[in-house]
Scaffold this motif. Structure first.
Motif, PDB file in Angstrom:
ATOM      1  N   VAL A 173      -3.080   2.519  -7.839  1.00 13.40           N
ATOM      2  CA  VAL A 173      -3.180   1.192  -7.217  1.00 13.40           C
ATOM      3  C   VAL A 173      -4.479   0.531  -7.687  1.00 13.40           C
ATOM      4  CG1 VAL A 173      -4.148   2.243  -5.104  1.00 13.40           C
ATOM      5  CG2 VAL A 173      -3.102  -0.060  -5.004  1.00 13.40           C
ATOM      6  N   PRO A 174      -4.474   0.005  -8.918  1.00 11.09           N
ATOM      7  CA  PRO A 174      -5.700  -0.521  -9.531  1.00 11.09           C
ATOM      8  C   PRO A 174      -6.397  -1.597  -8.714  1.00 11.09           C
ATOM      9  CG  PRO A 174      -3.933  -0.374 -11.144  1.00 11.09           C
ATOM     10  CD  PRO A 174      -3.318  -0.106  -9.814  1.00 11.09           C
ATOM     11  N   GLY A 175      -5.643  -2.377  -7.955  1.00 13.88           N
ATOM     12  CA  GLY A 175      -6.259  -3.427  -7.156  1.00 13.88           C
ATOM     13  C   GLY A 175      -7.197  -2.895  -6.090  1.00 13.88           C
ATOM     14  N   ARG A 176      -7.017  -1.643  -5.698  1.00 11.94           N
ATOM     15  CA  ARG A 176      -7.890  -1.017  -4.699  1.00 11.94           C
ATOM     16  C   ARG A 176      -8.875  -0.031  -5.326  1.00 11.94           C
ATOM     17  NH1 ARG A 176      -6.752  -1.930   0.607  1.00 11.94           N
ATOM     18  NH2 ARG A 176      -4.732  -2.864   1.109  1.00 11.94           N
ATOM     19  N   THR A 177      -8.477   0.599  -6.420  1.00 12.21           N
ATOM     20  CA  THR A 177      -9.346   1.627  -7.003  1.00 12.21           C
ATOM     21  C   THR A 177     -10.283   1.086  -8.073  1.00 12.21           C
ATOM     22  OG1 THR A 177      -7.754   2.224  -8.735  1.00 12.21           O
ATOM     23  CG2 THR A 177      -7.561   3.371  -6.622  1.00 12.21           C
ATOM     24  N   SER A 178      -9.987  -0.100  -8.609  1.00  2.18           N
ATOM     25  CA  SER A 178     -10.724  -0.696  -9.740  1.00  2.18           C
ATOM     26  C   SER A 178     -10.600   0.143 -11.000  1.00  2.18           C
ATOM     27  CB  SER A 178     -12.217  -0.898  -9.392  1.00  2.18           C
ATOM     28  OG  SER A 178     -12.357  -1.818  -8.332  1.00  2.18           O
ATOM     29  N   SER A 179      -9.529   0.938 -11.072  1.00  2.00           N
ATOM     30  CA  SER A 179      -9.311   1.794 -12.232  1.00  2.00           C
ATOM     31  C   SER A 179      -7.815   2.009 -12.392  1.00  2.00           C
ATOM     32  CB  SER A 179     -10.029   3.143 -12.035  1.00  2.00           C
ATOM     33  OG  SER A 179      -9.761   4.017 -13.102  1.00  2.00           O
ATOM     34  N   ASN A 180      -7.282   1.633 -13.534  1.00  2.00           N
ATOM     35  CA  ASN A 180      -5.841   1.764 -13.772  1.00  2.00           C
ATOM     36  C   ASN A 180      -5.528   3.096 -14.433  1.00  2.00           C
ATOM     37  OD1 ASN A 180      -3.123   1.151 -14.063  1.00  2.00           O
ATOM     38  ND2 ASN A 180      -3.425   0.077 -15.993  1.00  2.00           N
ATOM     39  N   MET A 181      -4.669   3.883 -13.816  1.00  2.00           N
ATOM     40  CA  MET A 181      -4.181   5.104 -14.451  1.00  2.00           C
ATOM     41  C   MET A 181      -3.096   4.690 -15.447  1.00  2.00           C
ATOM     42  SD  MET A 181      -2.901   8.686 -12.738  1.00  2.00           S
ATOM     43  CE  MET A 181      -1.542   7.980 -11.794  1.00  2.00           C
ATOM     44  N   LEU A 182      -3.403   4.774 -16.717  1.00  2.00           N
ATOM     45  CA  LEU A 182      -2.508   4.280 -17.756  1.00  2.00           C
ATOM     46  C   LEU A 182      -1.271   5.167 -17.880  1.00  2.00           C
ATOM     47  CD1 LEU A 182      -5.132   3.370 -20.498  1.00  2.00           C
ATOM     48  CD2 LEU A 182      -3.926   1.806 -18.950  1.00  2.00           C
ATOM     49  N   PRO A 183      -0.165   4.606 -18.377  1.00  2.00           N
ATOM     50  CA  PRO A 183       1.064   5.394 -18.498  1.00  2.00           C
ATOM     51  C   PRO A 183       0.885   6.698 -19.261  1.00  2.00           C
ATOM     52  CG  PRO A 183       1.566   3.081 -18.797  1.00  2.00           C
ATOM     53  CD  PRO A 183       0.071   3.181 -18.704  1.00  2.00           C
ATOM     54  N   GLU A 184       0.078   6.681 -20.322  1.00  2.00           N
ATOM     55  CA  GLU A 184      -0.084   7.916 -21.086  1.00  2.00           C
ATOM     56  C   GLU A 184      -0.741   9.031 -20.261  1.00  2.00           C
ATOM     57  OE1 GLU A 184      -3.010   4.895 -23.092  1.00  2.00           O
ATOM     58  OE2 GLU A 184      -1.022   4.843 -22.136  1.00  2.00           O
ATOM     59  N   THR A 185      -1.632   8.645 -19.336  1.00  2.00           N
ATOM     60  CA  THR A 185      -2.250   9.640 -18.455  1.00  2.00           C
ATOM     61  C   THR A 185      -1.247  10.148 -17.430  1.00  2.00           C
ATOM     62  OG1 THR A 185      -4.399   8.567 -18.739  1.00  2.00           O
ATOM     63  CG2 THR A 185      -4.169  10.058 -16.861  1.00  2.00           C
ATOM     64  N   THR A 186      -0.501   9.229 -16.824  1.00  2.00           N
ATOM     65  CA  THR A 186       0.535   9.616 -15.864  1.00  2.00           C
ATOM     66  C   THR A 186       1.549  10.550 -16.508  1.00  2.00           C
ATOM     67  OG1 THR A 186       0.302   7.504 -14.696  1.00  2.00           O
ATOM     68  CG2 THR A 186       2.343   8.727 -14.338  1.00  2.00           C
ATOM     69  N   LEU A 187       2.003  10.200 -17.710  1.00  2.00           N
ATOM     70  CA  LEU A 187       3.024  10.993 -18.397  1.00  2.00           C
ATOM     71  C   LEU A 187       2.472  12.349 -18.851  1.00  2.00           C
ATOM     72  CD1 LEU A 187       4.562   8.044 -20.402  1.00  2.00           C
ATOM     73  CD2 LEU A 187       5.615   9.231 -18.462  1.00  2.00           C
ATOM     74  N   SER A 207     -15.475   5.118  -8.271  1.00  2.00           N
ATOM     75  CA  SER A 207     -16.233   5.768  -9.339  1.00  2.00           C
ATOM     76  C   SER A 207     -15.821   5.290 -10.728  1.00  2.00           C
ATOM     77  CB  SER A 207     -16.042   7.292  -9.261  1.00  2.00           C
ATOM     78  OG  SER A 207     -16.457   7.782  -8.013  1.00  2.00           O
ATOM     79  N   LYS A 208     -14.596   4.752 -10.845  1.00  5.63           N
ATOM     80  CA  LYS A 208     -14.065   4.247 -12.115  1.00  5.63           C
ATOM     81  C   LYS A 208     -14.143   5.296 -13.229  1.00  5.63           C
ATOM     82  CE  LYS A 208     -14.670  -0.155 -13.016  1.00  5.63           C
ATOM     83  NZ  LYS A 208     -15.293  -1.480 -13.263  1.00  5.63           N
ATOM     84  N   PRO A 209     -13.504   6.450 -13.035  1.00  3.06           N
ATOM     85  CA  PRO A 209     -13.521   7.484 -14.070  1.00  3.06           C
ATOM     86  C   PRO A 209     -12.742   7.062 -15.308  1.00  3.06           C
ATOM     87  CG  PRO A 209     -11.949   8.049 -12.363  1.00  3.06           C
ATOM     88  CD  PRO A 209     -12.698   6.843 -11.879  1.00  3.06           C
ATOM     89  N   THR A 210     -13.006   7.719 -16.424  1.00  7.38           N
ATOM     90  CA  THR A 210     -12.202   7.516 -17.629  1.00  7.38           C
ATOM     91  C   THR A 210     -10.809   8.098 -17.402  1.00  7.38           C
ATOM     92  OG1 THR A 210     -12.830   9.649 -18.568  1.00  7.38           O
ATOM     93  CG2 THR A 210     -14.264   7.752 -19.074  1.00  7.38           C
ATOM     94  N   GLN A 211      -9.917   7.862 -18.366  1.00  7.11           N
ATOM     95  CA  GLN A 211      -8.576   8.440 -18.264  1.00  7.11           C
ATOM     96  C   GLN A 211      -8.644   9.965 -18.251  1.00  7.11           C
ATOM     97  OE1 GLN A 211      -5.642   6.515 -17.754  1.00  7.11           O
ATOM     98  NE2 GLN A 211      -7.319   5.067 -17.368  1.00  7.11           N
ATOM     99  N   GLU A 212      -9.572  10.535 -19.017  1.00  3.46           N
ATOM    100  CA  GLU A 212      -9.725  11.987 -19.002  1.00  3.46           C
ATOM    101  C   GLU A 212     -10.212  12.470 -17.634  1.00  3.46           C
ATOM    102  OE1 GLU A 212      -9.483  15.880 -20.237  1.00  3.46           O
ATOM    103  OE2 GLU A 212      -8.696  14.063 -21.207  1.00  3.46           O
ATOM    104  N   GLY A 213     -11.086  11.687 -17.015  1.00  8.99           N
ATOM    105  CA  GLY A 213     -11.553  12.033 -15.671  1.00  8.99           C
ATOM    106  C   GLY A 213     -10.417  12.010 -14.661  1.00  8.99           C
ATOM    107  N   ILE A 214      -9.547  11.002 -14.759  1.00 10.39           N
ATOM    108  CA  ILE A 214      -8.390  10.930 -13.863  1.00 10.39           C
ATOM    109  C   ILE A 214      -7.474  12.133 -14.093  1.00 10.39           C
ATOM    110  CG2 ILE A 214      -6.305   9.607 -13.304  1.00 10.39           C
ATOM    111  CD1 ILE A 214      -7.908   7.063 -14.046  1.00 10.39           C
ATOM    112  N   TYR A 215      -7.252  12.464 -15.358  1.00 14.15           N
ATOM    113  CA  TYR A 215      -6.410  13.625 -15.682  1.00 14.15           C
ATOM    114  C   TYR A 215      -6.994  14.903 -15.070  1.00 14.15           C
ATOM    115  CZ  TYR A 215      -4.100  17.356 -18.229  1.00 14.15           C
ATOM    116  OH  TYR A 215      -3.399  18.495 -18.540  1.00 14.15           O
ATOM    117  N   GLN A 216      -8.276  15.120 -15.256  1.00 17.83           N
ATOM    118  CA  GLN A 216      -8.902  16.344 -14.764  1.00 17.83           C
ATOM    119  C   GLN A 216      -8.901  16.400 -13.233  1.00 17.83           C
ATOM    120  OE1 GLN A 216      -9.743  18.980 -16.490  1.00 17.83           O
ATOM    121  NE2 GLN A 216      -9.312  18.042 -18.492  1.00 17.83           N
TER     122      GLN A 216
END
Length: 294
Positions: free
Chosen positions: A137-151, A110-119
């Motif tokens: 795992v961006p190579g499989r999801t086609s979407s990188n969860m950035l450090p700021e979202t993880t943190l 689905s390639k959500p935004t960082q806010e979508g991943i957070y929610q």
């Protein structure tokens, strides 16, 4: 709270020639890992071919592995997807009596935004009865969860205890390690980078190759966490050829070929994956002989 520090392994799902689950082989694999230094087991991850394992098979796998394990090692169960409501429904209807944590992948396709991943992870954290290890795992999801979202998630939810980071991005690992809150675990999902991450302050690895070479790989990670770089790298250099080989075609075809060569399980996979080529199998057999394992 169990700390998932050291070497976890993403277990394969062994299949017979008719592609039914080979429970005898699975028992051998679990016992082999318990006896040789693996710190915890991960069920129904990508390496376990979770997308082609049915709901009923998954339930049976969890019960079987829990029975074989008999409380000896912590167990992590993969529950994730790109339909947040479906993930929540599965969590609410899962028996977690033998499970210590959930591994949940960042939404794929689905390639959500960082806010979508957070929610997405916020919604899971609010209902989960078990600690959560996020999986990037961006190579499989086609979407990188950035450090700021993880943190942000790590700081906002006490039951989000870790991230399995598998972006093969050294800078991203270091940013997470530099800025993470106390007690939050950064776990490598990249076998080739796991030692460097451990030496930099990471908590270990959820490994693919580790299930085939648990004694060597878990010792390497223990040495890395202890800061013993010279000793750890002596093991890392020996494991480099086999680690590179298993990912050269697809995962888990490579690791299944290794386990076949070690007489633990067969190399069968379910479509759309196909078995490792004869060339790769021969290269793997040579690499295993070089390690003195044949």
């Amino acid at each position: 709270m169990i700390n998932f520090i050291g070497t976890g392994v993403a277990l394969i799902t062994p299949f017979k020639s008719d592609l039914s689950i080979d429970y005898d082989a699975l028992q051998r694999l679990v016992e082999y890992n318990i006896e040789n230094g693996t710190d915890y087991l991960v069920i129904s991850g990508t390496t376990g071919e979770s997308v082609t394992v049915t709901t009923e098979e998954k339930k049976t796998l969890v019960k079987f592995i829990a029975k074989v394990n008999s409380g000896r090692l912590p167990l992590v169960l993969g529950i994730g997807g790109n339909n947040t409501a479906a993930v929540i429904s599965e969590i609410k209807t899962t028996d977690f009596s033998n499970i210590d944590a959930i591994l949940s992948v960042s939404p794929y396709y689905s390639k959500p935004t960082q806010e979508g991943i957070y929610q997405h992870f916020k919604a899971i954290a609010e209902i989960s009865p078990k600690p959560i290890i996020m999986y990037n795992v961006p190579g499989r999801t086609s979407s990188n969860m950035l450090p700021e979202t993880t943190l942000r998630l790590a700081n906002d939810f006490e039951n989000i205890i870790a991230v399995k980071e598998a972006g093969n991005n050294v800078h991203q690992y270091l940013e997470l390690l530099r800025s993470k809150p106390d007690g939050f675990l950064v776990i490598s999902g990249d076998d080739d980078l796991a030692l460097g991450v451990a030496l930099a302050g990471g908590s270990g690895v959820i490994s693919v190759i580790g299930q085939a070479l648990p004694k060597e790989f878990s010792e390497m990670i223990r040495l890395g966490i202890a800061g013993k770089a010279k000793e750890a790298y002596s093991i890392h250099f020996k494991l480099m050829p086999i680690t590179g080989l298993i990912f050269s075609e697809n995962n888990p075809a490579g690791i299944k070929a290794v386990l076949d060569a070690l007489n633990i399980s067969k190399s069968h996979v379910r479509l759309p994956l196909v078995e490792a080529t004869d060339k790769l199998k021969k290269n793997i057999e040579m690499a295993i002989r070089d390690l003195g394992k044949s």
